[in-house]
Write an enzyme that holds these catalytic residues in place. Structure first.
Site, PDB file in Angstrom:
ATOM      1  N   ASP A  41       0.868  -1.168   0.000  1.00 41.28           N
ATOM      2  CA  ASP A  41       0.000   0.000   0.000  1.00 41.28           C
ATOM      3  C   ASP A  41       0.907   1.220   0.000  1.00 41.28           C
ATOM      4  O   ASP A  41       1.963   1.237   0.664  1.00 41.28           O
ATOM      5  CB  ASP A  41      -0.903   0.008   1.232  1.00 41.28           C
ATOM      6  CG  ASP A  41      -1.803   1.233   1.244  1.00 41.28           C
ATOM      7  OD1 ASP A  41      -2.725   1.295   0.423  1.00 41.28           O
ATOM      8  OD2 ASP A  41      -1.552   2.136   2.066  1.00 41.28           O
ATOM      9  N   LEU A  42       0.523   2.253  -0.729  1.00 45.22           N
ATOM     10  CA  LEU A  42       1.421   3.389  -0.917  1.00 45.22           C
ATOM     11  C   LEU A  42       1.824   4.066   0.384  1.00 45.22           C
ATOM     12  O   LEU A  42       2.959   4.550   0.523  1.00 45.22           O
ATOM     13  CB  LEU A  42       0.768   4.423  -1.841  1.00 45.22           C
ATOM     14  CG  LEU A  42       0.742   4.061  -3.318  1.00 45.22           C
ATOM     15  CD1 LEU A  42      -0.065   5.086  -4.091  1.00 45.22           C
ATOM     16  CD2 LEU A  42       2.159   3.971  -3.883  1.00 45.22           C
ATOM     17  N   ARG A  71     -10.904  12.379   3.946  1.00 47.11           N
ATOM     18  CA  ARG A  71     -10.445  10.994   3.873  1.00 47.11           C
ATOM     19  C   ARG A  71     -11.595  10.012   4.067  1.00 47.11           C
ATOM     20  O   ARG A  71     -11.695   9.012   3.350  1.00 47.11           O
ATOM     21  CB  ARG A  71      -9.365  10.770   4.944  1.00 47.11           C
ATOM     22  CG  ARG A  71      -8.690   9.408   4.890  1.00 47.11           C
ATOM     23  CD  ARG A  71      -7.823   9.264   3.681  1.00 47.11           C
ATOM     24  NE  ARG A  71      -7.063   8.035   3.690  1.00 47.11           N
ATOM     25  CZ  ARG A  71      -6.649   7.408   2.594  1.00 47.11           C
ATOM     26  NH1 ARG A  71      -6.934   7.893   1.405  1.00 47.11           N
ATOM     27  NH2 ARG A  71      -5.949   6.303   2.669  1.00 47.11           N
ATOM     28  N   ASN A 149      -5.047   1.956  -4.602  1.00 51.61           N
ATOM     29  CA  ASN A 149      -6.309   2.492  -5.128  1.00 51.61           C
ATOM     30  C   ASN A 149      -6.090   3.742  -5.967  1.00 51.61           C
ATOM     31  O   ASN A 149      -7.016   4.187  -6.645  1.00 51.61           O
ATOM     32  CB  ASN A 149      -7.269   2.805  -3.975  1.00 51.61           C
ATOM     33  CG  ASN A 149      -7.911   1.565  -3.387  1.00 51.61           C
ATOM     34  OD1 ASN A 149      -7.984   0.520  -4.027  1.00 51.61           O
ATOM     35  ND2 ASN A 149      -8.377   1.675  -2.153  1.00 51.61           N
TER      36      ASN A 149
END
Length: 254
Positions: A41-42, A71, A149
């Site tokens: 995940d980034l 968010r 994503n």
């Protein structure tokens, strides 16, 4: 390469392994398949708090609350669109969520301010241990890829801006499956893109929800809990947790 050789190479990357603090559940009894790749995940590699700093310049004194609402709506809109079969990529959804969060707080953003805030997601700063860890894993032959994503354009801009694009074998955006994590179709992009079975790919999650999704999918999963948040109350959990890439390195080598 043996586990001992791997640890020696990784430890040589600026003392990366240091004092390992890997905790949590261990791999299943009976051993684990040889690890040949890592999907990230980034936010395990980039500090997401840079978005709040950008927001402070646009909305002084309101940045923390604005980014929190933003968010939450990012996730809600992404999952709502995926569930309703009304998919749009993450850059579009990020803009929609920002419009809601600003409106809910009575903020009127100019077109330039809106672009500036959305662009902040592609201008994040890597965590201090990111480059050394990626370099070490590359040297021992592991295949590496973000599995994010982010839209393809956002992902490319982020990695290029940080000068890290050449350290990955692929840039995997869930846009390829027109869905978002934690859909199994999103995680399945990893084995397909890297040509490695899921059992041989460690997934490094930043969020507890992502760790649960990856574990449900069948990845050996590590929750990199950078910000020391509470664990999710879900039936799935990562095989191990830690706070740094040194902890992840020890899990990969175990």
């Amino acid at each position: 390469m043996s586990r001992r050789q791997f640890l020696r190479v990784v430890a040589g990357a600026g003392g990366l392994l240091g004092a390992c603090r890997t905790t949590g559940a261990q791999p299943p009894v009976g051993g684990r398949a040889e690890i040949r790749a890592i999907c990230f995940d980034l936010f395990t590699l980039f500090d997401p708090r840079g978005v709040e700093r950008a927001a402070e310049a646009v909305a002084p004194g309101q940045a923390a609350e604005l980014c929190r609402d933003w968010r939450v709506r990012q996730f809600e809109y992404a999952w709502l669109r995926a569930t309703a079969d009304q998919y749009r990529d993450f850059e579009f959804v990020t803009g929609e969520a920002l419009d809601y969060a600003a409106g809910a707080r009575g903020l009127s953003l100019s077109a330039a301010e809106r672009r500036r805030l959305v662009a902040a997601y592609s201008e994040l700063t890597p965590w201090p241990d990111t480059r050394a860890a990626l370099d070490a894993w590359r040297r021992v032959g592991l295949r590496l890829a973000p599995l994010a994503n982010y839209s393809p354009a956002m992902l490319d801009r982020l990695l290029t801006h940080a000068g890290l694009a050449d350290l990955f074998d692929d840039q995997i955006s869930t846009d390829r499956a027109r869905t978002y994590k934690p859909s199994p179709r999103a995680y399945a992009l990893g084995p397909t893109a890297l040509g490695v079975p899921r059992e041989q790919i460690v997934f490094a999650a930043f969020g507890g929800w992502d760790a649960a999704g990856a574990a449900w999918y069948g990845f050996p999963t590590f929750w990199l809990n950078r910000l020391q948040v509470a664990p999710e109350a879900l039936s799935a959990a990562a095989h191990a947790t830690g706070a740094t890439l040194a902890d992840l390195a020890a899990f990969v080598a175990a």
